[in-house]
Design a protein around this motif. Structure first.
Motif, PDB file in Angstrom:
ATOM      1  N   SER A 198      11.917  12.530   6.013  1.00 42.74           N
ATOM      2  CA  SER A 198      10.830  12.032   5.173  1.00 42.74           C
ATOM      3  C   SER A 198      10.533  10.588   5.552  1.00 42.74           C
ATOM      4  N   VAL A 199       9.267  10.323   5.940  1.00 43.23           N
ATOM      5  CA  VAL A 199       8.920   9.022   6.509  1.00 43.23           C
ATOM      6  C   VAL A 199       7.525   8.604   6.067  1.00 43.23           C
ATOM      7  N   TYR A 200       7.352   7.305   5.823  1.00 40.52           N
ATOM      8  CA  TYR A 200       6.028   6.730   5.592  1.00 40.52           C
ATOM      9  C   TYR A 200       5.510   6.173   6.913  1.00 40.52           C
ATOM     10  N   TYR A 201       4.225   6.453   7.226  1.00 39.09           N
ATOM     11  CA  TYR A 201       3.624   5.985   8.471  1.00 39.09           C
ATOM     12  C   TYR A 201       2.455   5.048   8.174  1.00 39.09           C
ATOM     13  N   ASP A 202       2.459   3.886   8.828  1.00 38.86           N
ATOM     14  CA  ASP A 202       1.317   2.979   8.668  1.00 38.86           C
ATOM     15  C   ASP A 202       0.138   3.514   9.477  1.00 38.86           C
ATOM     16  N   GLU A 203      -0.958   2.767   9.530  1.00 31.26           N
ATOM     17  CA  GLU A 203      -2.180   3.271  10.166  1.00 31.26           C
ATOM     18  C   GLU A 203      -1.959   3.606  11.644  1.00 31.26           C
ATOM     19  N   GLU A 204      -1.340   2.702  12.373  1.00 36.76           N
ATOM     20  CA  GLU A 204      -1.113   2.916  13.802  1.00 36.76           C
ATOM     21  C   GLU A 204      -0.197   4.109  14.041  1.00 36.76           C
ATOM     22  N   GLU A 205       0.853   4.199  13.264  1.00 40.42           N
ATOM     23  CA  GLU A 205       1.798   5.305  13.408  1.00 40.42           C
ATOM     24  C   GLU A 205       1.161   6.631  13.021  1.00 40.42           C
ATOM     25  N   THR A 206       0.295   6.610  11.992  1.00 38.32           N
ATOM     26  CA  THR A 206      -0.390   7.825  11.563  1.00 38.32           C
ATOM     27  C   THR A 206      -1.302   8.351  12.655  1.00 38.32           C
ATOM     28  N   GLN A 207      -2.050   7.465  13.281  1.00 45.25           N
ATOM     29  CA  GLN A 207      -2.943   7.876  14.365  1.00 45.25           C
ATOM     30  C   GLN A 207      -2.147   8.488  15.514  1.00 45.25           C
ATOM     31  N   ALA A 208      -1.047   7.849  15.881  1.00 46.90           N
ATOM     32  CA  ALA A 208      -0.208   8.362  16.974  1.00 46.90           C
ATOM     33  C   ALA A 208       0.396   9.710  16.614  1.00 46.90           C
ATOM     34  N   LEU A 209       0.778   9.863  15.348  1.00 49.27           N
ATOM     35  CA  LEU A 209       1.384  11.112  14.898  1.00 49.27           C
ATOM     36  C   LEU A 209       0.399  12.268  15.005  1.00 49.27           C
ATOM     37  N   TYR A 210      -0.837  12.064  14.525  1.00 52.01           N
ATOM     38  CA  TYR A 210      -1.833  13.124  14.588  1.00 52.01           C
ATOM     39  C   TYR A 210      -2.196  13.455  16.031  1.00 52.01           C
ATOM     40  N   GLU A 211      -2.245  12.429  16.873  1.00 52.02           N
ATOM     41  CA  GLU A 211      -2.535  12.667  18.288  1.00 52.02           C
ATOM     42  C   GLU A 211      -1.454  13.539  18.919  1.00 52.02           C
ATOM     43  N   SER A 212      -0.203  13.237  18.610  1.00 52.05           N
ATOM     44  CA  SER A 212       0.903  13.958  19.236  1.00 52.05           C
ATOM     45  C   SER A 212       0.918  15.421  18.834  1.00 52.05           C
ATOM     46  N   THR A 213       0.569  15.726  17.586  1.00 50.76           N
ATOM     47  CA  THR A 213       0.596  17.116  17.143  1.00 50.76           C
ATOM     48  C   THR A 213      -0.557  17.917  17.738  1.00 50.76           C
ATOM     49  N   GLN A 214      -1.618  17.236  18.197  1.00 53.07           N
ATOM     50  CA  GLN A 214      -2.729  17.927  18.836  1.00 53.07           C
ATOM     51  C   GLN A 214      -2.467  18.196  20.308  1.00 53.07           C
ATOM     52  N   GLY A 215      -1.463  17.519  20.878  1.00 49.21           N
ATOM     53  CA  GLY A 215      -1.100  17.768  22.259  1.00 49.21           C
ATOM     54  C   GLY A 215      -1.863  16.936  23.266  1.00 49.21           C
ATOM     55  N   GLU A 216      -2.736  16.031  22.832  1.00 51.53           N
ATOM     56  CA  GLU A 216      -3.450  15.129  23.730  1.00 51.53           C
ATOM     57  C   GLU A 216      -3.345  13.709  23.183  1.00 51.53           C
ATOM     58  N   TYR A 217      -3.013  12.774  24.053  1.00 53.73           N
ATOM     59  CA  TYR A 217      -2.799  11.408  23.602  1.00 53.73           C
ATOM     60  C   TYR A 217      -2.837  10.469  24.799  1.00 53.73           C
ATOM     61  N   SER A 218      -2.834   9.184  24.519  1.00 51.39           N
ATOM     62  CA  SER A 218      -2.738   8.169  25.570  1.00 51.39           C
ATOM     63  C   SER A 218      -1.317   7.632  25.546  1.00 51.39           C
ATOM     64  N   GLY A 219      -0.583   7.901  26.623  1.00 51.75           N
ATOM     65  CA  GLY A 219       0.816   7.498  26.654  1.00 51.75           C
ATOM     66  C   GLY A 219       1.372   7.542  28.060  1.00 51.75           C
ATOM     67  N   ILE A 220       2.675   7.898  28.177  1.00 51.61           N
ATOM     68  CA  ILE A 220       3.310   7.843  29.492  1.00 51.61           C
ATOM     69  C   ILE A 220       3.731   9.218  30.007  1.00 51.61           C
ATOM     70  N   GLY A 221       3.691  10.253  29.164  1.00 56.16           N
ATOM     71  CA  GLY A 221       4.036  11.588  29.624  1.00 56.16           C
ATOM     72  C   GLY A 221       5.525  11.860  29.673  1.00 56.16           C
ATOM     73  N   ALA A 222       6.199  11.657  28.557  1.00 56.94           N
ATOM     74  CA  ALA A 222       7.641  11.921  28.475  1.00 56.94           C
ATOM     75  C   ALA A 222       7.947  12.540  27.117  1.00 56.94           C
ATOM     76  N   VAL A 223       8.871  13.500  27.102  1.00 55.69           N
ATOM     77  CA  VAL A 223       9.310  14.127  25.859  1.00 55.69           C
ATOM     78  C   VAL A 223      10.615  13.476  25.428  1.00 55.69           C
ATOM     79  N   LEU A 224      10.656  13.003  24.184  1.00 50.98           N
ATOM     80  CA  LEU A 224      11.831  12.312  23.659  1.00 50.98           C
ATOM     81  C   LEU A 224      12.534  13.179  22.626  1.00 50.98           C
ATOM     82  N   SER A 225      13.845  13.089  22.587  1.00 49.38           N
ATOM     83  CA  SER A 225      14.636  13.790  21.584  1.00 49.38           C
ATOM     84  C   SER A 225      15.678  12.821  21.037  1.00 49.38           C
ATOM     85  N   GLN A 226      15.959  12.924  19.739  1.00 48.58           N
ATOM     86  CA  GLN A 226      16.884  11.984  19.102  1.00 48.58           C
ATOM     87  C   GLN A 226      18.063  12.715  18.470  1.00 48.58           C
TER      88      GLN A 226
END
Length: 389
Positions: A82-110
């Motif tokens: 459970s996490v709160y996301y600010d505006e920048e994080e929210t935009q990145a989150l929605y982009e990632s779930t759509q499968g298209e984004y501006s980034g570096i092309g790496a899959v991360l796991s924690q």
């Protein structure tokens, strides 16, 4: 200096008070104490503000303090999902779930226990690959800031950014944890969530790195192509797959199992929701699903359904054990909150939360220093497929 809004007055006091009242009500404290709670909240925040104004050495960003309150409130649930996301994080989150984004092309796991973040997949010809990053690098710093233990989504948002801009990453590589710093130039990326090929003996192989909006179409296309090539058995590799969209994985399972229940969820009130498959599709060839300790959430829904229906054999090591569902709530100001809202169960009613899926054939991964490309788990999967024919 740009004037920043102060959140220590008026509306924020009221909002925080209402949040606190709701929390106290859940603990059995009646709403009749609203006035006292509001007064206590205002007093304490004002006291903190005074202490900061009078004593804090560094610069104060009022907006950051405000965001910190919201993040801290959700973190008080003591739920890593459970996490709160600010505006920048929210935009990145929605982009990632759509499968298209501006980034570096790496899959991360924690690893949720240690907080260590691993680059589990580097996309072919991506900015990450061009910068020299490799699979299994440990992400240590982003722009000089150590990220171990930080929320994975927040770390991802720091790596993503406007196309053409640079990001500096420090990784630890190999058994000696060699520290390497690289600069990657961000670019438009379509998530390559599915990779496939025909292995020896006409055994199809599909690796799924995550379950995004683009994954179903990629998976279905891979399955059809392999079938057209004369596939006689299939390995679905979900190792290091952290999960993703519930609807996406259910659509994918629908291609594999007979008509029936795929997964069901139960919320805090015991309300049950069911996701089912139809009779149109069913995979009838020998099937193996590869999993490991980083296979989580949607990966466990997929492997759990395959195991319950007896459609295939699960090979590898115990999965992660993330058997809860999160939902994103839009807060109407460009921010959002992700909350754990339900627990999910396999078709036979198994809860895997904190337990994981136990493979039918358990095989620990063995690293071969002389042959780093060797994969004993995949070898075992091929052996199982051949034995099922």
């Amino acid at each position: 200096m740009k004037e920043k809004k102060s959140f220590f007055k008026g509306a924020l006091f009221g909002a925080l008070a209402m949040l606190l009242i709701a929390a106290l009500a859940a603990c059995g404290i009646k709403a009749g104490k609203k006035e006292a709670v509001t007064e206590t909240t205002e007093t304490k925040i004002s006291e903190l503000k005074t202490l900061i104004d009078q004593n804090y050495l560094g610069d104060v960003d009022e907006d950051e303090l405000e965001e910190g309150i919201y993040k801290g409130y959700i973190s008080g649930l003591d739920d890593p999902y459970s996490v709160y996301y600010d505006e920048e994080e929210t935009q990145a989150l929605y982009e990632s779930t759509q499968g298209e984004y501006s980034g570096i092309g790496a899959v991360l796991s924690q690893n949720m226990d240690s907080g260590v973040i691993t680059l589990v997949q580097i996309y072919e010809d991506s900015p990450a690959m061009k910068a020299g990053l490799q699979d299994n690098d440990i992400l240590y710093k982003v722009e000089g800031e150590e990220v171990t233990g930080q929320d994975l989504t927040e770390v991802v948002s720091k790596i993503k950014g406007e196309q053409g801009t640079e990001v500096n990453l420090t990784v630890l590589r190999g058994e000696d944890a060699e520290e390497i710093t690289v600069t990657a130039v961000r670019d438009k990326i379509q998530a390559q969530t599915v990779q496939y090929q025909m292995l020896e003996d006409n055994i199809g192989y599909i690796a799924v790195s995550e379950f995004d909006a683009v994954t179903y179409d990629q998976y279905k296309a891979a399955l059809e192509d392999l079938e057209n090539q004369g596939m006689n058995g299939l390995i679905v590799d979900l190792r290091n797959n952290p999960g993703g969209s519930l609807s996406t994985v259910c659509d994918m399972v629908d291609l594999m199992v007979p008509e029936g229940l795929v997964v069901y969820t139960e919320d805090k009130n015991g309300k049950r929701s069911e996701m089912t498959s139809d009779e149109e599709h069913q995979f009838k060839q020998p099937l193996v699903v590869l999993v490991n300790g980083y296979s989580a959430s949607a990966s466990e829904i997929f492997s759990g359904a395959i195991q319950d229906y007896g459609t295939g054999t699960i090979v590898g090591t115990q999965t992660y054990g993330k058997g809860v569902v999160q939902q994103l709530f839009d807060l109407d100001d460009g921010t959002c909150v992700k909350l754990t809202i339900a627990e999910y169960f396999t078709p036979k009613g198994r809860s895997i939360n904190g337990k994981g899926i136990t493979p039918d054939v358990e095989v620990e991964h063995e690293r071969d220093e002389n042959h780093p490309e060797a994969d004993n788990q995949l070898d075992k999967a091929i052996e199982v497929i051949q034995g099922l024919r």
